[in-house]
Motif scaffolding. Structure first.
Motif, PDB file in Angstrom:
ATOM      1  N   ARG A 123      -5.873  -7.359  -4.521  1.00 51.05           N
ATOM      2  CA  ARG A 123      -7.159  -6.655  -4.567  1.00 51.05           C
ATOM      3  C   ARG A 123      -8.136  -7.380  -5.488  1.00 51.05           C
ATOM      4  NH1 ARG A 123      -3.755  -2.216  -5.345  1.00 51.05           N
ATOM      5  NH2 ARG A 123      -4.558  -1.907  -7.464  1.00 51.05           N
ATOM      6  N   GLU A 124      -7.641  -7.835  -6.636  1.00 49.97           N
ATOM      7  CA  GLU A 124      -8.515  -8.546  -7.569  1.00 49.97           C
ATOM      8  C   GLU A 124      -8.954  -9.886  -6.990  1.00 49.97           C
ATOM      9  OE1 GLU A 124      -6.156  -8.762 -11.071  1.00 49.97           O
ATOM     10  OE2 GLU A 124      -6.717  -6.746 -11.771  1.00 49.97           O
TER      11      GLU A 124
ATOM     12  N   THR B  19       0.320  -1.684   1.405  1.00 53.34           N
ATOM     13  CA  THR B  19      -0.646  -1.470   0.334  1.00 53.34           C
ATOM     14  C   THR B  19      -0.848  -2.787  -0.394  1.00 53.34           C
ATOM     15  OG1 THR B  19       0.116   0.799   0.034  1.00 53.34           O
ATOM     16  CG2 THR B  19      -1.171  -0.181  -1.752  1.00 53.34           C
TER      17      THR B  19
ATOM     18  N   PRO C 105      -1.213  -5.218  -3.259  1.00 57.61           N
ATOM     19  CA  PRO C 105      -0.925  -5.167  -4.694  1.00 57.61           C
ATOM     20  C   PRO C 105      -2.180  -5.484  -5.490  1.00 57.61           C
ATOM     21  CG  PRO C 105      -0.023  -7.164  -3.725  1.00 57.61           C
ATOM     22  CD  PRO C 105      -0.508  -6.320  -2.588  1.00 57.61           C
ATOM     23  N   LYS C 106      -2.150  -5.180  -6.762  1.00 58.02           N
ATOM     24  CA  LYS C 106      -3.324  -5.347  -7.619  1.00 58.02           C
ATOM     25  C   LYS C 106      -3.829  -6.782  -7.621  1.00 58.02           C
ATOM     26  CE  LYS C 106      -4.960  -4.625 -12.349  1.00 58.02           C
ATOM     27  NZ  LYS C 106      -4.583  -4.184 -13.716  1.00 58.02           N
ATOM     28  N   ALA C 107      -2.910  -7.757  -7.667  1.00 56.80           N
ATOM     29  CA  ALA C 107      -3.323  -9.164  -7.712  1.00 56.80           C
ATOM     30  C   ALA C 107      -4.132  -9.540  -6.479  1.00 56.80           C
ATOM     31  CB  ALA C 107      -2.094 -10.065  -7.829  1.00 56.80           C
TER      32      ALA C 107
ATOM     33  N   THR D 264       9.115  -6.413  -3.546  1.00 55.93           N
ATOM     34  CA  THR D 264       7.836  -5.750  -3.747  1.00 55.93           C
ATOM     35  C   THR D 264       7.504  -4.908  -2.526  1.00 55.93           C
ATOM     36  OG1 THR D 264       7.071  -7.574  -5.106  1.00 55.93           O
ATOM     37  CG2 THR D 264       5.374  -6.116  -4.198  1.00 55.93           C
TER      38      THR D 264
END
Length: 256
Positions: free
Chosen positions: A52-53, A46, A48-50, A35
């Motif tokens: 950030r959520e 950066t 990852p989306k997980a 990743t």
């Protein structure tokens, strides 16, 4: 005008660190290796989306729990315990107290130590005789520290607020020794103008390095020999210990 991002607050940093840790634990090792968010150099990192959520959920939960004001000693008061915030139910090892609600981290380490020494050296506690977090509504003065998880009331039924002289001389000597052992980061409500002899609370704020140092020393076993701890009775009348306890008592009474 600079385009540099605003510096991250201490609380924001901790929330993000916790979320990163949780999200990283959920990512399989093989996936983590490929990743980009894990493999990139720090300057290219950066989230990852997980992650950030996870950060967003943690911040929202934390915001809901905050009472919007600090306790008397400068810590965030929270409206609930055991809801994913900074305050949770912890046991006091070696005692019947299994439900002490305190602030996690250094405050927990220090306050649990206070309760343990009280149990072993002053009076044996029964379930329910050590009370931690309390909802902030209606609290005034140092008692507000309960709402931030940075205070405990020990045997409140035996030491009603406003009443002095609840301890025998030897018990008081042990109490003073406990405070001195903790280098003054804990204060006793018996020294306050509004006397509360059941109350013990952190006398320092969240950024005070003394609290961290004391907690680390306790986790490492303190100044006692290997195998000794809060269950080992010490000689509170030893000259050096007594002098340190008396000196701290004078300073804390003067600060009332």
């Amino acid at each position: 005008m600079s385009d540099a991002p605003a510096p991250l607050s201490r609380r924001g940093f901790l929330l993000r660190a916790a979320a990163v840790t949780a999200a990283a634990a959920a990512v399989p090792y093989s996936q983590a290796l490929v990743t980009p968010a894990y493999a990139a150099e720090p300057r290219d990192y950066t989230f990852p989306k997980a992650v950030r959520e996870g950060v967003a959920r943690a911040e929202a939960r934390n915001k809901r729990l905050l009472a919007g004001a600090d306790s008397a000693n400068g810590w965030d008061m929270e409206t609930a315990a055991d809801r994913g915030g900074s305050i949770a139910t912890r046991p006091v090892p070696g005692t019947p107290v299994t439900d002490l609600q305190v602030r996690l981290g250094a405050p927990e380490t220090v306050l649990v130590h206070v309760v343990r020494r009280f149990h072993y050296e002053i009076a044996e506690l029964q379930p329910g005789e050590a009370v931690g977090w309390t909802a902030p509504k209606g609290l005034r003065g140092p008692v507000r520290n309960l709402a931030s998880g940075t205070a405990v009331r020990i045997r409140p039924g035996h030491y009603p607020p406003g009443t002095k002289g609840g301890y025998f001389p030897l018990e008081l000597a042990v109490l003073r020794d406990i405070l001195a052992e903790l280098d003054g980061v804990v204060r006793w409500g018996g020294d306050d103008r509004a006397v509360d002899e059941a109350l013990f609370y952190l006398a320092v704020g969240p950024d005070d390095k003394r609290l961290t140092a004391v907690a680390e020393r306790l986790r490492a076993g303190g100044d006692r020999a290997p195998g000794e701890g809060a269950g080992t009775v010490v000689d509170v009348h030893e000259k050096g210990r007594r002098s340190a306890a008396e000196a701290l008592a004078r300073r804390q009474r003067k600060a009332a």
